[in-house]
Design a protein around this motif. Structure first.
Motif, PDB file in Angstrom:
ATOM      1  N   ASN A 156      -4.532  -6.657 -21.910  1.00 10.34           N
ATOM      2  CA  ASN A 156      -5.712  -6.031 -22.527  1.00 10.34           C
ATOM      3  C   ASN A 156      -6.429  -6.968 -23.485  1.00 10.34           C
ATOM      4  O   ASN A 156      -7.309  -6.547 -24.221  1.00 10.34           O
ATOM      5  N   GLY A 157      -5.998  -8.225 -23.506  1.00  9.03           N
ATOM      6  CA  GLY A 157      -6.718  -9.208 -24.311  1.00  9.03           C
ATOM      7  C   GLY A 157      -6.165  -9.394 -25.707  1.00  9.03           C
ATOM      8  O   GLY A 157      -6.599 -10.281 -26.430  1.00  9.03           O
ATOM      9  N   LEU A 158      -5.199  -8.551 -26.112  1.00 13.76           N
ATOM     10  CA  LEU A 158      -4.622  -8.720 -27.445  1.00 13.76           C
ATOM     11  C   LEU A 158      -3.583  -9.832 -27.415  1.00 13.76           C
ATOM     12  O   LEU A 158      -2.883 -10.011 -26.419  1.00 13.76           O
ATOM     13  N   GLU A 159      -3.507 -10.537 -28.529  1.00  9.19           N
ATOM     14  CA  GLU A 159      -2.520 -11.614 -28.604  1.00  9.19           C
ATOM     15  C   GLU A 159      -1.115 -11.048 -28.605  1.00  9.19           C
ATOM     16  O   GLU A 159      -0.864 -10.000 -29.194  1.00  9.19           O
ATOM     17  N   LYS A 160      -0.217 -11.781 -27.971  1.00  7.14           N
ATOM     18  CA  LYS A 160       1.169 -11.328 -27.995  1.00  7.14           C
ATOM     19  C   LYS A 160       1.834 -11.678 -29.314  1.00  7.14           C
ATOM     20  O   LYS A 160       2.776 -11.034 -29.746  1.00  7.14           O
ATOM     21  N   CYS A 161       1.359 -12.711 -29.953  1.00 10.92           N
ATOM     22  CA  CYS A 161       2.001 -13.174 -31.182  1.00 10.92           C
ATOM     23  C   CYS A 161       1.848 -12.123 -32.280  1.00 10.92           C
ATOM     24  O   CYS A 161       0.753 -11.622 -32.524  1.00 10.92           O
ATOM     25  N   ALA A 221      -1.039  -6.839 -30.502  1.00 14.36           N
ATOM     26  CA  ALA A 221      -0.515  -5.512 -30.208  1.00 14.36           C
ATOM     27  C   ALA A 221       0.628  -5.224 -31.161  1.00 14.36           C
ATOM     28  O   ALA A 221       1.777  -5.253 -30.781  1.00 14.36           O
ATOM     29  N   GLY A 222       0.337  -5.013 -32.386  1.00 14.53           N
ATOM     30  CA  GLY A 222       1.384  -4.744 -33.357  1.00 14.53           C
ATOM     31  C   GLY A 222       0.771  -4.557 -34.716  1.00 14.53           C
ATOM     32  O   GLY A 222      -0.446  -4.516 -34.864  1.00 14.53           O
ATOM     33  N   ALA A 228      13.118 -18.136 -29.096  1.00 11.98           N
ATOM     34  CA  ALA A 228      13.221 -17.246 -30.252  1.00 11.98           C
ATOM     35  C   ALA A 228      12.165 -16.153 -30.230  1.00 11.98           C
ATOM     36  O   ALA A 228      12.339 -15.118 -30.858  1.00 11.98           O
ATOM     37  N   CYS A 229      11.079 -16.365 -29.500  1.00  6.94           N
ATOM     38  CA  CYS A 229       9.953 -15.447 -29.586  1.00  6.94           C
ATOM     39  C   CYS A 229      10.308 -14.075 -29.037  1.00  6.94           C
ATOM     40  O   CYS A 229      10.707 -13.952 -27.879  1.00  6.94           O
ATOM     41  N   PRO A 230      10.175 -13.026 -29.866  1.00 11.32           N
ATOM     42  CA  PRO A 230      10.558 -11.691 -29.386  1.00 11.32           C
ATOM     43  C   PRO A 230       9.533 -11.059 -28.451  1.00 11.32           C
ATOM     44  O   PRO A 230       9.816 -10.076 -27.809  1.00 11.32           O
ATOM     45  N   THR A 231       8.340 -11.614 -28.389  1.00 12.85           N
ATOM     46  CA  THR A 231       7.314 -10.996 -27.555  1.00 12.85           C
ATOM     47  C   THR A 231       6.869 -11.898 -26.408  1.00 12.85           C
ATOM     48  O   THR A 231       5.983 -11.528 -25.656  1.00 12.85           O
ATOM     49  N   GLY A 232       7.465 -13.060 -26.298  1.00 10.44           N
ATOM     50  CA  GLY A 232       7.025 -13.974 -25.252  1.00 10.44           C
ATOM     51  C   GLY A 232       5.645 -14.522 -25.524  1.00 10.44           C
ATOM     52  O   GLY A 232       4.895 -14.823 -24.597  1.00 10.44           O
ATOM     53  N   ALA A 249      -1.374  -0.445 -30.758  1.00  2.00           N
ATOM     54  CA  ALA A 249      -1.052  -0.654 -29.351  1.00  2.00           C
ATOM     55  C   ALA A 249      -1.202   0.655 -28.582  1.00  2.00           C
ATOM     56  O   ALA A 249      -1.722   0.685 -27.468  1.00  2.00           O
ATOM     57  N   ARG A 250      -0.758   1.721 -29.198  1.00  2.00           N
ATOM     58  CA  ARG A 250      -0.839   3.007 -28.506  1.00  2.00           C
ATOM     59  C   ARG A 250      -2.290   3.429 -28.355  1.00  2.00           C
ATOM     60  O   ARG A 250      -2.689   3.918 -27.311  1.00  2.00           O
TER      61      ARG A 250
END
Lengths: 226, 790
Positions: free
Chosen positions: A48-53, A83-84, A107-111, A197-198
């Motif tokens: 959806n275009g949001l950063e994973k970081c 998204a957080g 280490a990255c929890p969100t990839g 995110a929701r």
């Protein structure tokens, strides 16, 4: 040693003369990289275009070379970046320090961070080796000097390699091309899940609350500490 | 002392100890979340489960014996029990490592984690989280529950400073108990039941920061998970990234120990440090949240020199040159400092004044008498006192530690009392929820209504400036003669019956005439806790930092040609001045009209020593803060001395400490973080202060937030407008109405205020700023009246 053996040896040598050479005349022609190659980092995005970081700084904690610096900030309804709850407002990697070990990716929890394929990082000023978000965001082609050269010549970035990227990299690039594609490597834990995110209808991670948390260790039999 | 067997070790613990303490005393460990050494043990989290059993006695008093062995028979509790609420008894056996106990603990952990969101990577508590640590040590390591987790509001602002993440809360009730038990203000409670339970304040609908009180930030430290978070430091860094420094807070005279967490040269967070004899583990919100000004863009980070009427950034050499050009005689030079510098800086200033032979040296704010001449009460004395008389103090604002220690005293249980032989108990069974407070032993007198009056058995308002009269009345009543003041009579009787009374004197009592008030308070007997006007007021009065005879005290500018002022307590450039050098970190007040500005380091960056209101020396250790080119007072004096070609005897903290060492009989660089008292008697110096009031007056009330802190938008919004509080008859006299916005000139400084009518105040009151002496009266003029919008 007989003449025959000498002739055999010479034959091998002569035979090579007529084969296609293995030498690649890099940088005039691209070299072939193996899929497992780890190069300049890529910061990935959700479909959806949001950063994973999420700016958690765990990559910086895992980094054996102290190459990563993260500053986080909070997402607001008017400025939703990731998204957080939090996102990285500053994300810098010093490429001079980086040893491309891939610990940050692990280490990255969100990839969010993956090691990509760019390796042509040579530059003139040491401060130019500090790569920010804008230099590593997925979709950015090439390294800083390459992009600088390309913009000066008004030509597309010339990348000096061919590669069949590994799954993670391919997926990140695919998501960019095809925004509606469902990404399979969404975080498995509750990490990075938030009302934002929701609201965005992303449901990232919410649907799979299982198998989360800690390193699987057996409960301690001996409760003795100290 | 009962003998208790923990696993395989036999130990003796004090009567009334909890089984949890016995376990820790024996050298074993059990997980716990709800217990805290300063809070009542309630067994809310059920984590500290152990197997326990004890022998019983027959009606005749003999032990019930095991038939087979002839030893006392052990009666085990049917299941595992929470050790924090279990009192030990003779012969009790506690098992923490049996399969049943281990399984119970791990099972309880699994329950705690069922609804926990496990968003540790984004959580500010991550890395310093009790739940994380305990889950790692005692949990199963994997969740077996595949249900959707409970979802709730993740950003619920409890106040401007505290954010509640309802998903993370594990309902340990520490915060709820804290508010009831420590500051005695019940502002939080559980709402709803079962899985829907959450913490909230009933007022949070119309949110305003002040509504959780002045000590709300302590719940951030207490929360064992990441549910209650500091909004000022929100997402500023992870726990392992901070450069931590334990130092002493300098925003008031408490000497509270704090942790300063800095990252990349900025202060990101301040937490309370444990100092069991001073602030225990509590600090006020101003001490915790009021640090944004240190890293503000507006901070002065390099010297500035006035050129062509404009202040411009300059080098130190240029600053020296600018001062040299003024070519001042030392006699016409005045050296003034704020009262929140360290003792080392104070000694340097004292020595420099002697070197150049100027008698115009002073610190501000201070009272007209030294406070060291009395038998000073410590915070422990205060907590253990059987009668506490607070006169003219709003401790809620002036001295948070004194306020909380009085609250502790009313409960009658001093947690740090080492009744337990392994130190402070983790679960102190003497503490209860909603303990009966002995209000009758507290008397509070003040000219305006103060917070602590609602907790005092005896309280009354007195007319501004009538402290001496009140003290005389109390003294009379103590010796048996009643006066017309019933509350003073009650206080006198309370004093007469008390063995260890403590008299607390605050700014309202001391500002006008501290000398006489102290003398009158001495007559009452008992120990006295006078609260100094400045953070290091108690320390600086031991130095020669008051004007000698014929010298000019702060505010007395006649005949002075040059002025060096360290601090921001000067509001206007005095007329007829040739040179004004200001050593400050913020361009406010007179700094805007200065000739030379020297950048000042803040108390967070300094190394040195301070003396708190008990007379306790406490160390300051510099945090990793980027203050640009800022220097402390010693550095600023270096500039002045270079310009005057004078020799600076004390050129650094070290050489200052050598002088202080002789004075206090302590190795100044080895003072422990919890502080130490001087081993030599120290004298205190005094000089008259300049206070002239004409026409209408306004009472300057102390405020927890300093002017620097209020420069942060977050704090300004939370605190709201400054109020001019008047009663209706005064309002009528001044021709103002409720809700009016006024521009006042208070003691020569312009202030924008909103009028609030309150019948309880006997004189108009306004919060004091850096330039004011809190507790004093100041002349006031109404400059502009805007009218109200209510």
């Amino acid at each position: 040693m007989g003449v025959l053996e000498i002739a055999k040896g010479m034959g091998t040598t002569l035979g090579k003369l007529f084969q296609k050479p293995l030498t690649v005349s890099y940088p005039e022609s691209p070299i072939r990289l193996q899929p497992r190659f780890r190069g300049r980092h890529i910061l990935t995005k959700h479909a959806n275009g949001l950063e994973k970081c999420i700016g958690c700084s765990l990559c910086a904690a895992a980094c054996p070379a102290y190459a990563i610096y993260v500053e986080a900030a909070e997402n607001t309804s008017s400025n939703t970046v990731s998204a957080g709850e939090r996102y990285a407002s500053v994300y810098e990697i010093n490429m001079l320090r980086c040893i491309f070990c891939g610990m940050c990716e692990e280490a990255c929890p969100t990839g969010a961070i993956i090691l990509g394929t760019d390796f042509e990082l040579a530059d003139y000023k040491s401060r130019d080796f500090v790569y920010g978000k804008e230099d590593m965001m997925v979709g950015v082609v090439g390294t800083k000097p390459q992009r600088r050269e390309a913009s000066a010549k008004n030509k597309p970035v010339k990348v000096g390699y061919n590669i069949t990227p590994r799954a993670e990299v391919a997926e990140a690039l695919e998501a960019l091309k095809n925004p509606s594609a469902r990404i399979s490597s969404l975080p498995a834990s509750g990490v990075g899940t938030h009302s934002v995110a929701r609201d965005a209808g992303d449901g990232a991670g919410r649907s799979s609350p299982s198998r989360v948390g800690f390193a699987p260790i057996a409960p301690q039999k001996e409760g003795v500490k100290r | 002392m009962p003998k208790v067997i923990v696993n395989d070790r036999e130990i003796e613990v004090a009567n009334g100890s909890s089984a949890l303490d016995a376990v820790f005393h024996a050298g074993f460990d059990v997980p716990y979340f709800c217990s805290n050494e300063y809070l009542s043990p309630i067994g809310a989290c059920r984590m500290c489960l152990v197997e326990a059993g004890s022998p019983r006695k027959n009606p005749d008093g003999s032990w019930i014996l095991e038939e087979s062995t002839g030893l006392p028979k052990l009666f085990y509790f049917p299941g595992t029990v929470a050790s924090c609420t279990l009192a030990v008894s003779e012969g009790m056996v506690i098992k923490t490592t049996t399969d049943a106990a281990v399984k119970a603990q791990a099972g309880m952990m699994e329950f705690t984690l069922i609804n926990h969101p496990l968003d540790c990577p984004t959580c500010d508590k991550g890395g310093a989280c009790e739940l994380q640590d305990r889950a790692y040590e005692y949990g199963y390591g994997e969740a077996r529950f595949e249900f959707t987790r409970r979802h709730a509001d993740k950003h619920h602002a409890l106040s401007d400073f505290i954010v509640l993440d309802k998903e993370r809360c594990i309902h340990c009730k520490r915060c709820v108990r804290y508010f009831e038990e420590i500051p005695g203000e019940e502002v939080l409670d559980f709402i709803e039941r079962g899985g829907h339970t959450f913490i909230d304040s009933y007022q949070s609908e119309d949110l305003a920061g002040a509504k959780l009180g002045n000590f709300s930030g302590n719940i951030n430290d207490l929360c064992p998970v990441g549910a209650l978070l500091d909004n000022v430091s929100r997402f500023r860094g992870r726990n392992w990234e901070y450069d931590r420094a334990q130092t002493t807070d300098m925003s008031n005279a408490d000497g509270s120990s704090i942790w300063v967490d800095a990252r990349t040269g900025r202060i990101e967070r301040i937490r309370a440090a444990h100092n069991k004899e001073v602030n225990e583990i509590w600090i006020s919100d101003a001490q915790r949240f009021g640090h944004e000004w240190v890293d503000a863009d507006a901070r002065v980070r390099s010297p500035m020199v006035r050129r062509n009427g404009k202040l411009e950034v300059a080098t130190f050499d240029e600053a020296v040159e600018a001062i040299r050009k003024a070519n001042l005689e030392p006699k016409s030079l005045g050296l003034y400092t704020s009262a929140d510098i360290t003792l080392e800086e104070g000694v340097a200033l004292e020595s420099f004044a002697k070197t150049i032979a100027t008698i115009n040296v002073d610190h501000f704010p201070r009272y007209n008498s030294g406070l060291g001449g009395v038998s000073r009460a410590t915070f422990t004395d205060l907590a253990k006192a059987d009668a506490i008389i607070v006169i003219g103090a709003d401790l809620y604002e002036e001295s948070g530690t004194a306020y909380l220690r009085i609250e502790e005293s009313l409960k009658g249980v001093i947690s740090s009392d080492a009744q337990f032989n392994h130190g402070a108990p983790l679960a102190d069974l003497r503490l209860k929820e909603r303990m009966d407070r002995k209000r009758s032993k507290l008397a509070v007198f003040a000219p305006i209504p103060v917070q602590q009056m609602s907790h005092a058995g005896i309280s009354s308002l007195y007319a501004v400036g009538s402290e001496l009269e009140l003290l005389a009345q109390i003294n009379q009543a103590k010796s048996g003669t009643d006066s017309s003041n019933a509350q003073a009579n009650a206080a006198g009787k309370l004093l007469a019956a008390a063995k260890n009374p403590v008299i607390v004197l605050g700014s309202f009592a001391l500002a006008t005439d501290a000398e006489k008030v102290l003398a009158a308070a001495k007559k009452l007997g008992g120990k006295i806790m006078p609260i100094p006007a400045g953070a290091n007021g108690a320390g600086l009065e031991t130095l020669e930092l008051v004007p000698a005879k014929n010298g000019r005290s702060f505010g007395q500018w006649d005949g002075l040609k040059g002025l060096f002022v360290s601090g921001s307590m000067l509001s206007k450039r005095p007329k007829s001045l040739e040179l004004l050098v200001i050593h400050t970190h913020t361009l406010t007040g007179a700094a805007l009209e200065a000739d030379v500005i020297i950048p000042a380091s803040t108390a967070y960056e300094k190394r040195g020593t301070t003396m708190n209101l008990e007379g306790r020396l406490l160390p300051l250790t510099g945090a990793a803060v980027d203050g640009g080119q800022s220097v402390d007072v010693i550095g600023a004096l270096q500039v002045i001395s270079d310009a005057m070609n004078a020799k600076l005897e004390i050129r650094g903290t070290r050489s200052a400490q050598r002088i202080l060492q002789d004075k206090f009989g302590l190795e100044m660089d080895k003072i422990p973080v919890e502080g130490a008292f001087p081993t030599k008697p120290v004298s205190s110096r005094s000089a008259p202060i300049v206070r002239s009031t004409t026409g209408e007056t306004v009472l300057l009330v102390p405020r927890m937030w300093t002017e620097n802190m209020l420069s942060s938008n977050r704090i300004r919004e939370s605190v709201g407008a400054d109020y001019l509080t008047v009663n209706s008859s005064d309002a009528q006299k001044l021709g103002i109405h409720d809700g009016f916005n006024l521009e006042l000139e208070v003691g020569g400084k312009a202030r924008a205020v909103t009028v609030r009518i309150d019948e309880a105040v006997s004189a108009p009151t306004i919060p004091a700023l850096n330039t004011d002496l809190p507790g004093a009266l100041s002349s006031v003029k109404i400059a502009v009246m805007v009218g109200g919008d209510d």
